[in-house]
Design a protein around this motif. Structure first.
Motif, PDB file in Angstrom:
ATOM      1  N   VAL A   1       0.865  -1.177   0.000  1.00 33.05           N
ATOM      2  CA  VAL A   1       0.000   0.000   0.000  1.00 33.05           C
ATOM      3  C   VAL A   1       0.903   1.229   0.000  1.00 33.05           C
ATOM      4  O   VAL A   1       1.584   1.517   0.996  1.00 33.05           O
ATOM      5  N   ALA A   2       0.956   1.914  -1.133  1.00 38.70           N
ATOM      6  CA  ALA A   2       1.797   3.108  -1.271  1.00 38.70           C
ATOM      7  C   ALA A   2       1.079   4.282  -0.623  1.00 38.70           C
ATOM      8  O   ALA A   2       0.077   4.776  -1.146  1.00 38.70           O
ATOM      9  N   ALA A   3       1.582   4.722   0.531  1.00 39.73           N
ATOM     10  CA  ALA A   3       0.862   5.717   1.328  1.00 39.73           C
ATOM     11  C   ALA A   3       1.765   6.839   1.828  1.00 39.73           C
ATOM     12  O   ALA A   3       1.443   7.500   2.814  1.00 39.73           O
TER      13      ALA A   3
ATOM     14  N   VAL B   1      -5.778   5.265   4.019  1.00 39.30           N
ATOM     15  CA  VAL B   1      -4.892   4.123   4.254  1.00 39.30           C
ATOM     16  C   VAL B   1      -5.642   2.980   4.936  1.00 39.30           C
ATOM     17  O   VAL B   1      -5.429   1.798   4.613  1.00 39.30           O
ATOM     18  N   ALA B   2      -6.524   3.290   5.852  1.00 39.11           N
ATOM     19  CA  ALA B   2      -7.314   2.241   6.506  1.00 39.11           C
ATOM     20  C   ALA B   2      -8.196   1.524   5.491  1.00 39.11           C
ATOM     21  O   ALA B   2      -8.349   0.298   5.531  1.00 39.11           O
ATOM     22  N   ARG B   3      -8.761   2.266   4.564  1.00 40.45           N
ATOM     23  CA  ARG B   3      -9.604   1.658   3.537  1.00 40.45           C
ATOM     24  C   ARG B   3      -8.789   0.716   2.646  1.00 40.45           C
ATOM     25  O   ARG B   3      -9.241  -0.372   2.283  1.00 40.45           O
ATOM     26  N   ALA B   4      -7.579   1.131   2.287  1.00 40.07           N
ATOM     27  CA  ALA B   4      -6.741   0.299   1.423  1.00 40.07           C
ATOM     28  C   ALA B   4      -6.313  -0.979   2.131  1.00 40.07           C
ATOM     29  O   ALA B   4      -6.356  -2.069   1.552  1.00 40.07           O
ATOM     30  N   VAL B   5      -5.912  -0.855   3.384  1.00 44.33           N
ATOM     31  CA  VAL B   5      -5.491  -2.041   4.139  1.00 44.33           C
ATOM     32  C   VAL B   5      -6.670  -2.985   4.335  1.00 44.33           C
ATOM     33  O   VAL B   5      -6.546  -4.205   4.187  1.00 44.33           O
TER      34      VAL B   5
ATOM     35  N   ARG C   1       0.290 -11.271   2.993  1.00 42.86           N
ATOM     36  CA  ARG C   1       1.044 -10.272   3.747  1.00 42.86           C
ATOM     37  C   ARG C   1       0.801  -8.894   3.152  1.00 42.86           C
ATOM     38  O   ARG C   1       0.613  -8.759   1.943  1.00 42.86           O
ATOM     39  N   ILE C   2       0.813  -7.892   4.017  1.00 40.98           N
ATOM     40  CA  ILE C   2       0.571  -6.511   3.590  1.00 40.98           C
ATOM     41  C   ILE C   2       1.670  -5.621   4.159  1.00 40.98           C
ATOM     42  O   ILE C   2       2.062  -5.772   5.326  1.00 40.98           O
ATOM     43  N   VAL C   3       2.157  -4.727   3.337  1.00 36.81           N
ATOM     44  CA  VAL C   3       3.117  -3.716   3.783  1.00 36.81           C
ATOM     45  C   VAL C   3       2.565  -2.342   3.436  1.00 36.81           C
ATOM     46  O   VAL C   3       2.190  -2.090   2.280  1.00 36.81           O
ATOM     47  N   VAL C   4       2.508  -1.481   4.421  1.00 31.03           N
ATOM     48  CA  VAL C   4       2.126  -0.082   4.205  1.00 31.03           C
ATOM     49  C   VAL C   4       3.391   0.748   4.241  1.00 31.03           C
ATOM     50  O   VAL C   4       4.109   0.761   5.247  1.00 31.03           O
TER      51      VAL C   4
ATOM     52  N   VAL D   1       0.514  -3.892  -6.001  1.00 31.45           N
ATOM     53  CA  VAL D   1       0.916  -2.544  -5.588  1.00 31.45           C
ATOM     54  C   VAL D   1      -0.280  -1.627  -5.771  1.00 31.45           C
ATOM     55  O   VAL D   1      -0.819  -1.501  -6.880  1.00 31.45           O
ATOM     56  N   HIS D   2      -0.706  -1.002  -4.673  1.00 32.34           N
ATOM     57  CA  HIS D   2      -1.915  -0.180  -4.719  1.00 32.34           C
ATOM     58  C   HIS D   2      -1.667   1.164  -4.053  1.00 32.34           C
ATOM     59  O   HIS D   2      -1.015   1.248  -3.002  1.00 32.34           O
ATOM     60  N   ASP D   3      -2.189   2.224  -4.659  1.00 33.48           N
ATOM     61  CA  ASP D   3      -2.104   3.561  -4.076  1.00 33.48           C
ATOM     62  C   ASP D   3      -3.188   3.729  -3.021  1.00 33.48           C
ATOM     63  O   ASP D   3      -4.372   3.550  -3.309  1.00 33.48           O
ATOM     64  N   ALA D   4      -2.787   4.105  -1.805  1.00 34.14           N
ATOM     65  CA  ALA D   4      -3.772   4.382  -0.767  1.00 34.14           C
ATOM     66  C   ALA D   4      -4.720   5.488  -1.201  1.00 34.14           C
ATOM     67  O   ALA D   4      -5.855   5.567  -0.719  1.00 34.14           O
ATOM     68  N   ALA D   5      -4.265   6.323  -2.128  1.00 33.96           N
ATOM     69  CA  ALA D   5      -5.088   7.441  -2.601  1.00 33.96           C
ATOM     70  C   ALA D   5      -6.233   7.001  -3.497  1.00 33.96           C
ATOM     71  O   ALA D   5      -7.004   7.840  -3.971  1.00 33.96           O
TER      72      ALA D   5
END
Length: 230
Positions: free
Chosen positions: A7-9, A32-36, A47-50, A101-105
């Protein structure tokens, strides 16, 4: 084979003028909470990395902890550019076979979209979602029309984008060696000589960039979600 999500934040949100875009609240919840939460709900993701804003990393961690994640979620500092941030996320996901790879935006991406991208990436090695431009697209130089572009050959790229882990890692190393700064990871992969599949994106998968985007996303989310009770 493990599948990871980055999550690119870490974006500063200069054009939005509200500080970190990832920590902006949309209908009561941060981007960011929505993306996670999107990736927590997907059994396919292990696995998730912010990669968050270094100056506000504690706030990003609090947002993640409030979700009570049932799978591994690591929050680490991003770099000065999106590209550097994704590289930091890749390092944290070492051992995964594929990565999203996802943009938190982009707070309105759906589980169906993620699965569509992932299925294509698993089959081809690299995939991105895109939507056709609705308006006529022109190339302009010096304030004058130079060329009319054929919309049938154009898409507007979105995230999440999906990749074979080693393929994306090689693409980032090659880009760094060549001094290439791309708009997204798909550009780096294509520049490294790999094919990138394109799947259907979503019109509602809007990116939070300007105050107008914030207003539109707020309106759309209010339509889709019940109001939060304080």
């Amino acid at each position: 084979m493990e599948i990871g999500a980055i999550v690119a934040a870490a974006g500063a949100g200069t054009r939005l003028g509200r500080g970190s875009k990832a920590l902006v609240r949309l209908n009561g919840r941060t981007a960011v909470a929505r993306a996670v939460e999107l990736f927590l709900a997907l059994d396919e993701v292990d696995r998730i990395v912010v990669v968050g804003p270094p100056a506000q990393l504690d706030l990003a961690r609090l947002e993640v902890e409030a979700l009570l994640p049932a799978k591994s979620v690591l929050v680490c500092p991003g770099g000065e550019t999106r590209q550097q941030s994704v590289r930091a996320g890749l390092k944290a996901l070492e051992g995964c076979g594929f990565v999203l790879v996802h943009d938190a935006a982009r707070p309105m991406a759906s589980p169906a979209l993620v699965r569509r991208v992932l299925a294509a990436a698993l089959q081809t090695g690299a995939a991105l979602p895109g939507i056709r431009p609705r308006d006529a697209v022109k190339r302009v130089e010096g304030g004058r029309l130079v060329e009319n572009l054929d919309r049938s050959h154009l898409v507007m790229a979105q995230t999440p984008q999906g990749f074979d882990y080693q393929l994306l890692e090689r693409a980032h190393f090659q880009a760094a060696d060549a001094g290439l700064v791309g708009d997204d990871d798909a550009q780096l992969v294509a520049a490294a000589g790999y094919a990138v599949a394109v799947v259907a994106g979503e019109a509602t998968n809007l990116k939070l960039t300007t105050p107008d985007d914030l207003e539109l996303l707020e309106a759309l989310l209010r339509e889709h979600e019940a109001p939060l009770i304080p």
